[in-house]
Motif scaffolding. Structure first.
Motif, PDB file in Angstrom:
ATOM      1  N   SER A 133       0.814  -1.215   0.000  1.00 31.62           N
ATOM      2  CA  SER A 133       0.000   0.000   0.000  1.00 31.62           C
ATOM      3  C   SER A 133       0.849   1.268   0.000  1.00 31.62           C
ATOM      4  N   THR A 134       2.138   1.137   0.297  1.00 28.86           N
ATOM      5  CA  THR A 134       3.051   2.279   0.176  1.00 28.86           C
ATOM      6  C   THR A 134       3.063   2.790  -1.257  1.00 28.86           C
ATOM      7  N   TYR A 135       2.921   1.869  -2.203  1.00 24.91           N
ATOM      8  CA  TYR A 135       2.990   2.204  -3.628  1.00 24.91           C
ATOM      9  C   TYR A 135       1.612   2.158  -4.288  1.00 24.91           C
ATOM     10  N   TRP A 136       0.808   1.187  -3.891  1.00 24.78           N
ATOM     11  CA  TRP A 136      -0.556   1.053  -4.424  1.00 24.78           C
ATOM     12  C   TRP A 136      -1.494   1.682  -3.401  1.00 24.78           C
ATOM     13  N   LYS A 137      -1.670   2.985  -3.525  1.00 23.42           N
ATOM     14  CA  LYS A 137      -2.327   3.800  -2.495  1.00 23.42           C
ATOM     15  C   LYS A 137      -3.753   3.352  -2.193  1.00 23.42           C
ATOM     16  N   ARG A 138      -4.394   2.701  -3.132  1.00 25.16           N
ATOM     17  CA  ARG A 138      -5.786   2.280  -2.952  1.00 25.16           C
ATOM     18  C   ARG A 138      -5.942   1.380  -1.731  1.00 25.16           C
ATOM     19  N   TRP A 139      -4.870   0.702  -1.330  1.00 27.74           N
ATOM     20  CA  TRP A 139      -4.963  -0.248  -0.231  1.00 27.74           C
ATOM     21  C   TRP A 139      -4.661   0.368   1.137  1.00 27.74           C
ATOM     22  N   GLN A 140      -4.338   1.637   1.176  1.00 31.13           N
ATOM     23  CA  GLN A 140      -3.962   2.238   2.455  1.00 31.13           C
ATOM     24  C   GLN A 140      -5.119   2.269   3.445  1.00 31.13           C
ATOM     25  N   ASN A 141      -6.332   2.301   2.941  1.00 30.06           N
ATOM     26  CA  ASN A 141      -7.505   2.309   3.821  1.00 30.06           C
ATOM     27  C   ASN A 141      -8.223   0.961   3.857  1.00 30.06           C
ATOM     28  N   LYS A 146      -3.696  -3.408   3.894  1.00 31.61           N
ATOM     29  CA  LYS A 146      -2.739  -2.299   3.988  1.00 31.61           C
ATOM     30  C   LYS A 146      -1.342  -2.732   4.440  1.00 31.61           C
ATOM     31  N   ASP A 213     -10.021  -4.502  -4.669  1.00 38.24           N
ATOM     32  CA  ASP A 213      -9.980  -3.839  -3.353  1.00 38.24           C
ATOM     33  C   ASP A 213     -10.906  -4.531  -2.362  1.00 38.24           C
ATOM     34  N   GLN A 239       2.738   4.285 -13.199  1.00 33.05           N
ATOM     35  CA  GLN A 239       2.812   5.371 -12.221  1.00 33.05           C
ATOM     36  C   GLN A 239       4.242   5.626 -11.768  1.00 33.05           C
TER      37      GLN A 239
END
Length: 459
Positions: A133-141, A146, A213, A239
């Motif tokens: 999730s550091t790189y694939w921001k969609r997973w931060q939440n 995450k 997700d 990206q």
């Protein structure tokens, strides 16, 4: 004109040098690219090799494991065997040729997104042990995703769902495509070409990402093969690099190593090579699938994906595997960090009975103690070896210890994916075993697959 432009681009990019690396490689690196030699030049008996391989392949064709196949084997940077067998289909019209282009299916995973990821890891732009999730921001939440690391993902240790059938979102109950997702003609919102007369909505990839997700994650961390993140890797690569996924691979790998047929959507490239068909699709395309990716998920992305979509000849694919075998070097140029390649081809979680490397498949743990019918792949491969298989009937394997590259390309899904004799007869491992036994001077009788043989080129 299209072919000329492609060749000019190839000539330009082939002058680019791979990244420099000071790591010491432990195998002898040939100064030249792969070349063909006579098996006798390597101390091997060509008659014995052909007799045994021909027998196995002939049995496969007779049992309708596949209508045709190409087998290529290189040892110490020298191609000692490159033969085509059978026909494109069982009607015996179009003979299979050694330079035919095949749909690689899941072999795409190690020849498409994986080299790009390896390059980014070697450059310090990706950390295998940082949360993805550091790189694939969609997973931060996403609470269940995450903290999953890239290492866990690539080793299939993350607990992700194996597969999502996105085609179910596109088709109505009567099997016809939904117009909000698929059109018969392209326009500015429908440019993903799934096949002739099938164009998918450009932003369908966003729907895929949302469904990924929301997909479940198993609580127990154990080996569970999943191809889901390979659908998002192309977007991540774009990206992080600023280049399109397809162009990045061509620029940094395929064209510099001299593998122009290794790529996506071969029908648009103008190659003179024949493209081998895959399945008589009765669900989505309702015709013989040829020149466009067989995998439905990849087709809904316009044929350019990380889970499937690559096509290649056996020889061009062998160049990529030879580069891996030589720890990132091919034809005197370095493309990947040697330390990075060594890390990716190493078993990551043996304590969890997980044989996998990072992206790469590995032999079964304890493989050398098993009989051919129980082993994966041939029992004689070294624990350092690695590769991948593909749903369409493809298989690639590289063995640094024995300095062997093995390529097996077939279209076992013709006319239907229900044809599973390729697996039941253990054909790919049996052919691979022939060459290991020959190299070990074990000229013992191979398993009996039938007495009749089909000579290559004279089917």
């Amino acid at each position: 004109m299209k072919t000329a432009i492609y060749i000019l681009l190839s000539l330009f990019l082939v002058t680019l040098r791979g990244q420099e690396d000071s790591s010491v490689d432990t195998i002898q690196i040939p100064e030249d690219a792969l070349i063909s030699v006579h098996p006798a030049d390597m101390g091997l008996d060509p008659s014995s090799l052909h007799t045994k391989v021909d027998s196995i392949i002939t049995k496969g064709i007779k049992e309708e494991a596949f209508p045709g196949a190409v087998v290529l084997v290189a040892v110490k940077g020298k191609i000692i065997f490159e033969e085509a067998y059978g026909y494109h289909t069982y009607d015996s019209i179009q003979r299979t040729a050694a330079d035919d282009i095949f749909d690689l299916a899941s072999v795409t995973k190690i020849a498409g997104p994986l080299p790009a990821i390896m390059k980014l890891v070697g450059e310090g732009k990706l950390d295998l042990d940082a949360p993805f999730s550091t790189y694939w921001k969609r997973w931060q939440n996403r609470k269940d995703k995450k903290n999953i690391t890239l290492r866990e993902i690539l080793a299939h240790q993350a607990g992700l769902e194996p597969y999502i059938i996105f085609l179910n979102e596109v088709l109505k109950k009567n099997g016809k495509p939904k117009r909000r997702f698929v059109r018969a003609e392209p326009n500015n919102r429908f440019q993903y070409r799934a096949y002739d007369g099938l164009y998918v909505k450009d932003r369908f990839d966003r729907k895929m990402y949302r469904m990924i997700d929301r997909s479940k994650v198993a609580q127990e961390k154990k080996y569970r093969y999943s191809g889901l993140t390979f659908l998002v890797f192309p977007e991540l690569i774009e990206q992080m690099t600023g280049d399109s996924y397809e162009y990045y691979l061509q620029k940094n790998f395929y064209l510099p190593i001299g593998a122009p047929t290794l790529g996506f959507r071969p029908s648009t490239k103008g190659f003179s090579n024949k493209i081998v068909p895959t399945e008589e699709d009765s669900i989505f395309r309702h015709t013989l699938t040829q020149g466009w990716v067989h995998d439905e998920n990849a087709s809904l992305l316009g044929g350019v994906s990380g889970n499937a979509g690559l096509f290649s000849t056996a020889r061009d694919l062998a160049k990529m595997m030879q580069m891996y075998l030589q720890y990132g070097i091919y034809n005197g140029k370095r493309y990947l960090s040697g330390d990075t390649v060594r890390e990716f081809i190493k078993v990551q979680y043996p304590e969890n009975d997980n044989r996998r490397g990072l992206g790469f498949d590995k032999p079964l743990l304890g493989n050398d103690t098993l009989a051919l019918e129980d082993a994966y792949p041939a029992p004689e491969v070294s624990p350092k070896s690695f590769g991948h298989s593909g749903f369409t009937g493809t298989f690639v394997w590289a063995d640094p210890k024995n300095q062997m590259v093995y390529i097996f390309l077939s279209n076992r899904v013709y006319p239907s994916r229900d044809h599973r004799n390729l697996y039941e007869l253990h054909i790919r491992s049996a052919v691979q075993q022939v060459f290991y036994q020959a190299l070990e001077r074990k000229i013992t009788q191979a398993p009996a697959y039938g007495s009749e043989t089909i000579s290559p080129g004279r089917q």
